[in-house]
Design an enzyme around this catalytic site. Structure first.
Site, PDB file in Angstrom:
ATOM      1  N   HIS A 113       0.830  -1.205   0.000  1.00 49.44           N
ATOM      2  CA  HIS A 113       0.000   0.000   0.000  1.00 49.44           C
ATOM      3  C   HIS A 113       0.869   1.261   0.000  1.00 49.44           C
ATOM      4  CE1 HIS A 113      -2.788   2.870   2.220  1.00 49.44           C
ATOM      5  NE2 HIS A 113      -3.470   2.541   1.140  1.00 49.44           N
ATOM      6  N   GLU A 168       0.305  -0.682  -4.777  1.00 52.24           N
ATOM      7  CA  GLU A 168      -0.758   0.322  -4.880  1.00 52.24           C
ATOM      8  C   GLU A 168      -0.136   1.701  -4.773  1.00 52.24           C
ATOM      9  OE1 GLU A 168      -3.975   3.009  -3.086  1.00 52.24           O
ATOM     10  OE2 GLU A 168      -1.937   2.626  -2.402  1.00 52.24           O
ATOM     11  N   ASP A 203      -1.133   6.279  -5.449  1.00 53.72           N
ATOM     12  CA  ASP A 203      -2.177   7.295  -5.634  1.00 53.72           C
ATOM     13  C   ASP A 203      -1.759   8.299  -6.710  1.00 53.72           C
ATOM     14  OD1 ASP A 203      -3.844   6.541  -3.219  1.00 53.72           O
ATOM     15  OD2 ASP A 203      -1.908   6.929  -2.276  1.00 53.72           O
ATOM     16  N   HIS A 216      -0.440  11.143  -2.314  1.00 47.79           N
ATOM     17  CA  HIS A 216      -1.719  10.794  -1.692  1.00 47.79           C
ATOM     18  C   HIS A 216      -2.562  12.010  -1.311  1.00 47.79           C
ATOM     19  CE1 HIS A 216      -4.377   9.845   1.725  1.00 47.79           C
ATOM     20  NE2 HIS A 216      -4.588   8.704   1.078  1.00 47.79           N
ATOM     21  N   GLU A 261      -4.698   4.115  -7.845  1.00 49.72           N
ATOM     22  CA  GLU A 261      -5.863   4.836  -7.318  1.00 49.72           C
ATOM     23  C   GLU A 261      -5.842   6.281  -7.809  1.00 49.72           C
ATOM     24  OE1 GLU A 261      -6.522   5.168  -3.029  1.00 49.72           O
ATOM     25  OE2 GLU A 261      -8.083   6.647  -3.458  1.00 49.72           O
TER      26      GLU A 261
HETATM   27  O1  G3P Z   1      -6.279   0.971  -1.809  1.00 51.95           O
HETATM   28  C1  G3P Z   1      -7.233   1.835  -1.346  1.00 51.95           C
HETATM   29  C2  G3P Z   1      -6.712   2.732  -0.301  1.00 51.95           C
HETATM   30  O2  G3P Z   1      -5.419   3.121  -0.645  1.00 51.95           O
HETATM   31  C3  G3P Z   1      -7.590   3.917  -0.109  1.00 51.95           C
HETATM   32  O3  G3P Z   1      -7.173   4.708   0.949  1.00 51.95           O
HETATM   33  O4  G3P Z   1      -6.446   6.898   1.728  1.00 51.95           O
HETATM   34  O5  G3P Z   1      -4.831   5.044   1.622  1.00 51.95           O
HETATM   35  O6  G3P Z   1      -5.612   6.099  -0.473  1.00 51.95           O
HETATM   36  P1  G3P Z   1      -5.960   5.727   0.951  1.00 51.95           P
HETATM   37 CA    CA Z   2      -4.661   4.757  -2.099  1.00 53.05          CA
END
Ligand code: G3P
Ligand code: CA
Length: 246
Positions: free
Chosen positions: A8, A35, A37, A50, A110
């Site tokens: 993440h 993952e 952003d 993020h 994301e």
């Molecule tokens: O993978 C989804 C998750 O990353 C969403 O929350 O705030 O960490 O981007 P966030």
């Molecule tokens: Ca995310």
């Protein structure tokens, strides 16, 4: 189905989130997927960060969408995490895809809700993913369901995901995901543990699930019991890797 461990924001407990350092750490520690952003700079370049502002990770104030790429590139996003990462840049999407293209990892991209994407920007986004051969190696995810629907309209080549944080949104988007196909549901792991009926109805409708952010072995074990095998984590804890080997 085998456990899929998704790093993440990269391996964000040992390296600064959403940087190449975190992505490389994830690869080194055998994450299956990464993952990150994405949002747009003021001059329309997709960059990997993020928060809607630069404050937390670069120490300067101001919204990301109001800064040009040049202004963003003058900042670094490593030293807030640890001085050893001082100078770590905020990558553009293209820089990250270039760095990851030959590494056989799957990506969860994301798209944040902080910036507005015109159809042209969505088209450019899709073209970058195709250029670096991620067509069959990524899921495009967003809390903005209509963004996902617009991507689907422009290309049916990608796996997509609706991100949801509560039960009502989950139910609403699940119905849509089941209708359109090739779309998974991503949600907080606590929602799945609290409402296992959501898992059952997803299964009945043939929609796959991804849970975030699972950093404790006991939560992972519970999710596995419930049948969820796609897990985003900050920690890549050894217990997780052991479970994967079983
Ligand atoms: O993978 C989804 C998750 O990353 C969403 O929350 O705030 O960490 O981007 P966030
Ligand atoms: Ca995310």
């Amino acid at each position: 189905m085998q456990l899929e461990i998704i790093a993440h924001r990269g391996y964000s407990s040992i390296a600064p989130e959403n940087t190449l350092a975190a992505f490389l750490a994830a690869i080194e520690h055998q994450a299956d997927s990464i993952e990150f952003d994405v949002q747009l700079s003021a001059d329309g370049v997709p960059i990997i960060i993020h928060d809607s502002t630069l404050t937390r990770t670069t120490g300067i104030r101001g919204k990301v969408r109001k800064k040009t790429l040049d202004q963003i590139k003058h900042r670094e996003a490593g030293s807030w995490f640890d001085w050893r990462f001082k100078g770590e840049p905020i990558p553009t999407l293209e820089e990250a895809l270039m760095a990851l293209q030959n590494i056989k990892k799957f990506l969860y991209i994301e798209v944040k809700t902080h910036s507005y994407w015109t159809d042209q920007k969505i088209d450019e986004f899709i073209k970058i993913l195709v250029k670096y051969q991620f067509k069959n190696r990524c899921v495009i995810a967003s809390f903005n369901g209509s963004f996902i629907d617009r991507v689907r309209k422009q290309s049916d080549d990608f796996s997509l995901a609706y991100l949801v944080a509560n039960r009502a949104a989950f139910r609403r988007q699940l119905t849509k995901a089941a209708q359109v196909g090739n779309t998974v549901m991503m949600s907080k792991y606590k929602l799945f543990i609290k409402h296992p009926d959501l898992i059952k109805s997803s299964r009945e409708q043939g929609v796959d699930l991804v849970a975030w952010t699972v950093d404790k072995p006991k939560d992972l074990e519970r999710l596995l019991e419930l049948g969820i095998v796609r897990i985003a984590t900050n920690c890549l804890i050894p217990e997780m890797l052991e479970l994967k080997m079983q």
